[in-house]
Design an enzyme around this catalytic site. Sequence first.
Site, short mmCIF file in Angstrom:
data_model
loop_
_atom_site.label_atom_id
_atom_site.label_comp_id
_atom_site.label_asym_id
_atom_site.label_seq_id
_atom_site.Cartn_x
_atom_site.Cartn_y
_atom_site.Cartn_z
N GLY A 1 35.29 -32.34 -3.11
CA GLY A 1 36.58 -32.18 -2.40
C GLY A 1 36.40 -31.63 -1.01
O GLY A 1 36.53 -30.42 -0.79
N ALA B 1 45.46 -29.80 -7.10
CA ALA B 1 45.65 -29.29 -8.45
C ALA B 1 46.40 -30.33 -9.30
O ALA B 1 47.20 -31.11 -8.79
CB ALA B 1 46.43 -27.99 -8.39
N SER C 1 42.04 -17.44 -2.01
CA SER C 1 43.16 -17.21 -1.08
C SER C 1 42.64 -16.89 0.32
O SER C 1 41.58 -16.32 0.49
CB SER C 1 44.02 -16.05 -1.57
OG SER C 1 44.99 -15.78 -0.59
N GLY D 1 43.61 -19.31 2.94
CA GLY D 1 43.80 -20.53 3.74
C GLY D 1 42.49 -20.99 4.36
O GLY D 1 41.40 -20.59 3.93
N LYS E 1 45.86 -15.05 -9.29
CA LYS E 1 46.12 -15.77 -8.04
C LYS E 1 47.59 -16.18 -7.96
O LYS E 1 48.21 -16.12 -6.90
CB LYS E 1 45.20 -17.00 -7.93
CG LYS E 1 45.53 -17.96 -6.79
CD LYS E 1 45.36 -17.30 -5.43
CE LYS E 1 45.36 -18.17 -4.21
NZ LYS E 1 46.26 -19.24 -4.06
N HIS F 1 49.57 -13.22 -7.05
CA HIS F 1 49.32 -13.02 -5.61
C HIS F 1 50.24 -13.91 -4.78
O HIS F 1 50.88 -13.46 -3.83
CB HIS F 1 47.85 -13.32 -5.32
CG HIS F 1 47.55 -13.62 -3.88
ND1 HIS F 1 47.89 -14.82 -3.28
CD2 HIS F 1 46.98 -12.88 -2.91
CE1 HIS F 1 47.52 -14.80 -2.01
NE2 HIS F 1 46.96 -13.63 -1.76
N ASN F 2 50.33 -15.18 -5.14
CA ASN F 2 51.18 -16.09 -4.37
C ASN F 2 52.65 -15.72 -4.47
O ASN F 2 53.39 -15.83 -3.51
CB ASN F 2 50.98 -17.54 -4.85
CG ASN F 2 49.71 -18.15 -4.31
OD1 ASN F 2 48.73 -17.44 -4.07
ND2 ASN F 2 49.70 -19.44 -4.11
N GLU G 1 53.24 -12.97 -2.24
CA GLU G 1 53.25 -13.53 -0.87
C GLU G 1 54.66 -14.06 -0.53
O GLU G 1 55.19 -13.80 0.55
CB GLU G 1 52.21 -14.65 -0.81
CG GLU G 1 52.03 -15.34 0.50
CD GLU G 1 50.98 -16.46 0.36
OE1 GLU G 1 49.86 -16.20 -0.13
OE2 GLU G 1 51.29 -17.60 0.74
P1 NBP Z 1 44.35 -31.01 -1.02
O1 NBP Z 1 45.09 -30.19 -2.02
O2 NBP Z 1 45.09 -31.72 0.04
O3 NBP Z 1 43.45 -32.08 -1.83
C1 NBP Z 1 42.69 -33.04 -1.16
C2 NBP Z 1 41.35 -33.24 -1.83
O4 NBP Z 1 41.52 -33.62 -3.20
C3 NBP Z 1 40.59 -34.38 -1.16
O5 NBP Z 1 39.23 -34.05 -1.13
C4 NBP Z 1 40.88 -35.55 -2.08
O6 NBP Z 1 39.95 -36.59 -2.02
C5 NBP Z 1 40.80 -34.84 -3.41
N1 NBP Z 1 41.34 -35.60 -4.54
C6 NBP Z 1 42.61 -35.98 -4.80
BR1 NBP Z 1 44.03 -35.69 -3.70
N2 NBP Z 1 42.74 -36.66 -5.96
C7 NBP Z 1 41.48 -36.72 -6.44
C8 NBP Z 1 40.94 -37.30 -7.62
N3 NBP Z 1 41.73 -37.90 -8.51
N4 NBP Z 1 39.61 -37.19 -7.81
C9 NBP Z 1 38.84 -36.57 -6.91
N5 NBP Z 1 39.29 -35.98 -5.78
C10 NBP Z 1 40.60 -36.06 -5.55
O7 NBP Z 1 43.18 -30.14 -0.34
P2 NBP Z 1 43.16 -28.62 0.17
O8 NBP Z 1 44.36 -28.26 0.97
O9 NBP Z 1 41.80 -28.42 0.75
O10 NBP Z 1 43.24 -27.79 -1.19
C11 NBP Z 1 42.29 -27.88 -2.23
C12 NBP Z 1 42.74 -26.99 -3.38
O11 NBP Z 1 42.77 -25.64 -2.91
C13 NBP Z 1 44.16 -27.29 -3.88
O12 NBP Z 1 44.24 -27.04 -5.24
C14 NBP Z 1 45.01 -26.30 -3.13
O13 NBP Z 1 46.22 -26.01 -3.81
C15 NBP Z 1 44.08 -25.09 -3.09
N6 NBP Z 1 44.34 -24.16 -1.99
C16 NBP Z 1 44.70 -24.59 -0.76
C17 NBP Z 1 44.92 -23.67 0.26
C18 NBP Z 1 45.31 -24.13 1.65
O14 NBP Z 1 45.59 -23.25 2.49
N7 NBP Z 1 45.31 -25.42 1.95
C19 NBP Z 1 44.74 -22.31 0.02
C20 NBP Z 1 44.33 -21.90 -1.24
C21 NBP Z 1 44.13 -22.83 -2.25
P3 NBP Z 1 40.21 -37.83 -1.00
O15 NBP Z 1 39.66 -37.39 0.32
O16 NBP Z 1 39.46 -38.92 -1.61
O17 NBP Z 1 41.69 -38.09 -0.95
#
Ligand code: NBP
Length: 483
Positions: free
Chosen positions: A10, A77, A129, A131, A184, A187-188, A191
Amino acid sequence: MKKADIGLIGLAVMGENLVLNMESKGYTVAVYNRTVSKVDSFVKGRGEGKNFIGTHSLEELVSSLERPRKVMMLVKAGQAVDALIDQLIPLLEPGDIIIDGGNSHYPDTIRRTKYVTSHGLLYVGSGVSGGEEGALLGPSLMPGGSKEAWPYIKDIFQSIAAKVDDGTPCCDWVGDDGAGHFVKMVHNGIEYGDMQIISEAYDMMKRVLHLSHDEMSETFAHWNKGDLDSYLIEITAEILAFRDENNDPLVEKILDAAGQKGTGKWTAVSALDAGIPLTLIGESVFARCLSAQKDLRVSASKIYDAPKVDFKGDKQQFVDDLEAALLGSKIISYAQGYDLMRESAKENNWDLNYGDIALMWRGGCIIRSTFLGKIKEAYDKNPTLEHLMLDDFFRDKLEAAAKGWRNVVATAVANGIAVPALSSALSYFDGFRTADSPANMLQAQRDYFGAHTYERKDGKRGEFHHTNWTGRGGDTASTTYNV
Ligand code: NBP
């Protein structure tokens, strides 16, 4: 060829930054992404010249890892996580570890831990957490799941985590199965609450005191030097000072319809399920929902008169009162969040360390603040503390805040300004410190219409009575049960 210490699936914003963080701490990381072109562009881009192994299939990823293999998923998720687990299981061997670093709902993590361990593998669900910036420079990490996995991932996790002033990492083992994702989630939720009370204080400064954006920014910056010192107060000061290309405060041009991804709702739903009054977070979720009904609010604003805002008090005193209202409400919010954790830990047999949880949130994450150091101290003083509001430090702070806080809520009500989080927190405070609540009336009503029985103030707890209130009913009571 040297094998990788850990593999990551990912390469979106979180994954990319987290692997750069791992690599900078001396680890070799194998990376994979469903859209494989992203692997190549990462390895040739931000990963250029660094210790990354770009892989183009899950098989290649798994075969490039040192044993026991550690495979971390940072993908969207939900369904994607289950699908990946099913693809990984046949590729891995007993003792290998699957880690989910996404925002998974904790009941899913409980289920997945059972499922993965039934295949002889280990499973970790970790809250991450902070970002994008946290992922790169040091997030707060909250791992839970198969405890046997912890010795194998501890060094990596603690080295990439944020550190507090004395160097302690904002990461420790939280507990079994879904405990990490549960913490977590809370925590959210917290937030959401912190953001809502800050927004309400900003609204009061703007609509009651008519402060300029520079004055509001300076006020938040000043508060950031006291008890409210925190990341969210700091960024609020910066947001208020930010001007667009026309030199207008950008914040006023942003549509007042809040988004949400569901973790606040999950926290509120968990609290309802557990029977814990988590009012401030609940109000914060509902405030976002009401904000999203923008068109409805615009229509209503045309048919209802609003009281004319009329403030004749001392402005500086009212700014101080707002600071008191924020601090009082923040204490309530954390006390309620900790109350939920205590109850859920009981239900799920998690042995949570509440002081360590405060420490994990002390740096790296969105709710980081000096305030959390005080929570850590409260639980260090008394690890079995039943409720944060029973701690001396927080009691003194709440008592000191009460007068100004009441003035803020009274002023908001008199001027027709909604402050759902600040006011519900005050109501909780007043309810919490009231020995005699009006629930005797509720019990009487329940017994009157449904023969639900009641306990008596002059009787023993657990002894239930029923009264034939009207003379028309019988003496048969309903089954006594509590929900
Ligand atoms: P996203 O939540 O936007 O997910 C995108 C990633 O998931 C890409 O690598 C995508 O691959 C992959 N993916 C998907 Br969509 N469906 C898939 C599948 N069926 N099989 C394999 N890979 C798949 O990314 P993010 O914002 O980096 O967040 C990642 C996780 O961390 C999430 O659970 C999010 O809730 C959590 N999180 C995010 C933050 C934040 O600030 N953004 C903070 C804390 C936690 P692709 O490139 O092929 O589409």
